[in-house]
Design a protein around this motif. Structure first.
Motif, PDB file in Angstrom:
ATOM      1  N   LEU A   1      34.081   2.185   2.829  1.00 30.76           N
ATOM      2  CA  LEU A   1      35.192   2.541   3.722  1.00 30.76           C
ATOM      3  C   LEU A   1      35.772   3.902   3.364  1.00 30.76           C
ATOM      4  CD1 LEU A   1      37.045  -0.879   4.104  1.00 30.76           C
ATOM      5  CD2 LEU A   1      35.731   0.347   5.842  1.00 30.76           C
ATOM      6  N   SER A   2      35.866   4.199   2.080  1.00 25.80           N
ATOM      7  CA  SER A   2      36.370   5.512   1.659  1.00 25.80           C
ATOM      8  C   SER A   2      35.463   6.632   2.146  1.00 25.80           C
ATOM      9  CB  SER A   2      36.495   5.569   0.143  1.00 25.80           C
ATOM     10  OG  SER A   2      37.469   4.670  -0.305  1.00 25.80           O
ATOM     11  N   GLU A   3      34.148   6.413   2.054  1.00 27.29           N
ATOM     12  CA  GLU A   3      33.207   7.430   2.536  1.00 27.29           C
ATOM     13  C   GLU A   3      33.323   7.608   4.046  1.00 27.29           C
ATOM     14  OE1 GLU A   3      29.427   6.090   1.142  1.00 27.29           O
ATOM     15  OE2 GLU A   3      29.851   6.651  -0.940  1.00 27.29           O
ATOM     16  N   GLU A   4      33.499   6.504   4.761  1.00 25.28           N
ATOM     17  CA  GLU A   4      33.654   6.598   6.211  1.00 25.28           C
ATOM     18  C   GLU A   4      34.943   7.322   6.581  1.00 25.28           C
ATOM     19  OE1 GLU A   4      33.756   3.723  10.157  1.00 25.28           O
ATOM     20  OE2 GLU A   4      33.261   2.862   8.212  1.00 25.28           O
ATOM     21  N   ILE A   5      36.004   7.064   5.837  1.00 26.10           N
ATOM     22  CA  ILE A   5      37.271   7.754   6.078  1.00 26.10           C
ATOM     23  C   ILE A   5      37.101   9.251   5.866  1.00 26.10           C
ATOM     24  CG2 ILE A   5      39.592   8.103   5.132  1.00 26.10           C
ATOM     25  CD1 ILE A   5      39.717   5.046   4.738  1.00 26.10           C
ATOM     26  N   SER A   6      36.391   9.642   4.804  1.00 22.88           N
ATOM     27  CA  SER A   6      36.154  11.073   4.539  1.00 22.88           C
ATOM     28  C   SER A   6      35.374  11.717   5.675  1.00 22.88           C
ATOM     29  CB  SER A   6      35.391  11.251   3.230  1.00 22.88           C
ATOM     30  OG  SER A   6      36.154  10.803   2.153  1.00 22.88           O
ATOM     31  N   ARG A   7      34.346  11.014   6.158  1.00 19.67           N
ATOM     32  CA  ARG A   7      33.539  11.546   7.257  1.00 19.67           C
ATOM     33  C   ARG A   7      34.380  11.700   8.528  1.00 19.67           C
ATOM     34  NH1 ARG A   7      29.858   8.068   6.790  1.00 19.67           N
ATOM     35  NH2 ARG A   7      30.484   6.653   8.439  1.00 19.67           N
ATOM     36  N   ILE A   8      35.208  10.720   8.811  1.00 15.38           N
ATOM     37  CA  ILE A   8      36.060  10.783  10.007  1.00 15.38           C
ATOM     38  C   ILE A   8      37.093  11.894   9.870  1.00 15.38           C
ATOM     39  CG2 ILE A   8      37.831   9.523  11.295  1.00 15.38           C
ATOM     40  CD1 ILE A   8      36.155   6.990  10.827  1.00 15.38           C
ATOM     41  N   GLU A   9      37.633  12.088   8.668  1.00 20.79           N
ATOM     42  CA  GLU A   9      38.596  13.175   8.454  1.00 20.79           C
ATOM     43  C   GLU A   9      37.944  14.527   8.697  1.00 20.79           C
ATOM     44  OE1 GLU A   9      40.040  12.338   4.518  1.00 20.79           O
ATOM     45  OE2 GLU A   9      41.722  11.138   5.291  1.00 20.79           O
ATOM     46  N   GLN A  10      36.679  14.687   8.301  1.00 19.30           N
ATOM     47  CA  GLN A  10      35.965  15.938   8.568  1.00 19.30           C
ATOM     48  C   GLN A  10      35.784  16.143  10.071  1.00 19.30           C
ATOM     49  OE1 GLN A  10      32.351  15.460   6.343  1.00 19.30           O
ATOM     50  NE2 GLN A  10      33.112  16.656   4.606  1.00 19.30           N
ATOM     51  N   GLN A  11      35.441  15.079  10.781  1.00 20.10           N
ATOM     52  CA  GLN A  11      35.293  15.176  12.237  1.00 20.10           C
ATOM     53  C   GLN A  11      36.619  15.548  12.894  1.00 20.10           C
ATOM     54  OE1 GLN A  11      33.742  11.338  13.293  1.00 20.10           O
ATOM     55  NE2 GLN A  11      31.642  11.870  12.761  1.00 20.10           N
ATOM     56  N   ILE A  12      37.711  15.010  12.383  1.00 17.60           N
ATOM     57  CA  ILE A  12      39.029  15.331  12.927  1.00 17.60           C
ATOM     58  C   ILE A  12      39.342  16.808  12.710  1.00 17.60           C
ATOM     59  CG2 ILE A  12      41.506  14.956  12.574  1.00 17.60           C
ATOM     60  CD1 ILE A  12      40.829  11.980  12.120  1.00 17.60           C
ATOM     61  N   GLU A  13      39.032  17.324  11.516  1.00 28.73           N
ATOM     62  CA  GLU A  13      39.286  18.740  11.239  1.00 28.73           C
ATOM     63  C   GLU A  13      38.461  19.638  12.156  1.00 28.73           C
ATOM     64  OE1 GLU A  13      41.631  20.175   9.369  1.00 28.73           O
ATOM     65  OE2 GLU A  13      42.348  18.124   9.097  1.00 28.73           O
ATOM     66  N   GLU A  14      37.201  19.269  12.384  1.00 26.37           N
ATOM     67  CA  GLU A  14      36.365  20.047  13.301  1.00 26.37           C
ATOM     68  C   GLU A  14      36.936  20.004  14.717  1.00 26.37           C
ATOM     69  OE1 GLU A  14      32.357  18.598  13.054  1.00 26.37           O
ATOM     70  OE2 GLU A  14      32.244  19.002  10.902  1.00 26.37           O
ATOM     71  N   ALA A  15      37.392  18.843  15.136  1.00 26.48           N
ATOM     72  CA  ALA A  15      37.984  18.709  16.471  1.00 26.48           C
ATOM     73  C   ALA A  15      39.263  19.530  16.577  1.00 26.48           C
ATOM     74  CB  ALA A  15      38.264  17.242  16.785  1.00 26.48           C
ATOM     75  N   LYS A  16      40.054  19.572  15.511  1.00 26.51           N
ATOM     76  CA  LYS A  16      41.281  20.384  15.520  1.00 26.51           C
ATOM     77  C   LYS A  16      40.949  21.868  15.675  1.00 26.51           C
ATOM     78  CE  LYS A  16      44.388  17.451  12.849  1.00 26.51           C
ATOM     79  NZ  LYS A  16      45.156  17.313  11.587  1.00 26.51           N
ATOM     80  N   ARG A  17      39.892  22.311  14.954  1.00 23.44           N
ATOM     81  CA  ARG A  17      39.502  23.727  15.077  1.00 23.44           C
ATOM     82  C   ARG A  17      39.020  24.036  16.497  1.00 23.44           C
ATOM     83  NH1 ARG A  17      37.727  22.883   9.718  1.00 23.44           N
ATOM     84  NH2 ARG A  17      35.648  22.234  10.365  1.00 23.44           N
ATOM     85  N   ARG A  18      38.217  23.131  17.072  1.00 24.44           N
ATOM     86  CA  ARG A  18      37.759  23.336  18.456  1.00 24.44           C
ATOM     87  C   ARG A  18      38.935  23.351  19.420  1.00 24.44           C
ATOM     88  NH1 ARG A  18      33.746  19.394  17.425  1.00 24.44           N
ATOM     89  NH2 ARG A  18      34.977  17.947  18.638  1.00 24.44           N
ATOM     90  N   ASN A  19      39.881  22.464  19.207  1.00 28.62           N
ATOM     91  CA  ASN A  19      41.056  22.414  20.084  1.00 28.62           C
ATOM     92  C   ASN A  19      41.867  23.699  19.992  1.00 28.62           C
ATOM     93  OD1 ASN A  19      40.427  19.895  21.042  1.00 28.62           O
ATOM     94  ND2 ASN A  19      41.864  18.808  19.705  1.00 28.62           N
ATOM     95  N   MET A  20      41.983  24.256  18.790  1.00 29.28           N
ATOM     96  CA  MET A  20      42.722  25.512  18.642  1.00 29.28           C
ATOM     97  C   MET A  20      42.037  26.626  19.427  1.00 29.28           C
ATOM     98  SD  MET A  20      43.898  25.422  14.630  1.00 29.28           S
ATOM     99  CE  MET A  20      44.172  27.174  14.619  1.00 29.28           C
TER     100      MET A  20
END
Length: 100
Positions: A36-55
């Motif tokens: 679960l910790s690894e999945e959370i890390s992967r999802i957090e990376q996807q969120i950061e990428e989405a934030k950069r795209r949104n910007m």
């Protein structure tokens, strides 16, 4: 050791084994928590990428709202539009031959 003492020790060993089972193999085990910790890390990376795209997209939208030149440039690049008094020339380079 008395029979009550042996029963108490046996009970403690059973409780210890049950706790170890839950720790290593149960629903809330160490292994599942790590996954679960690894999945959370992967999802957090996807969120950061989405934030950069949104910007970037927000900046593009703001640019299109405020600058007519940006809208015209987008229409030219994406849709191939030209003004009524313009002539459009497309220069296509010949593909370079590769030595085989």
């Amino acid at each position: 050791m008395t029979s009550v003492g042996r029963l108490f020790v046996a009970l403690l060993v059973i409780v210890l084994l049950l706790l170890q089972y839950k720790l290593w193999l149960g629903d809330a085990s160490y292994r599942s928590n790590r996954a679960l910790s690894e999945e959370i890390s992967r999802i957090e990376q996807q969120i950061e990428e989405a934030k950069r795209r949104n910007m970037v997209l927000r900046a593009d939208v703001n640019n299109l709202k405020t600058r007519d030149e940006a809208l015209e440039e987008l229409a030219r690049e994406e849709l191939g539009l030209v003004r009524q008094d313009e002539i459009f020339f497309r220069i296509v380079e010949k593909p370079k031959k590769t030595d085989e």
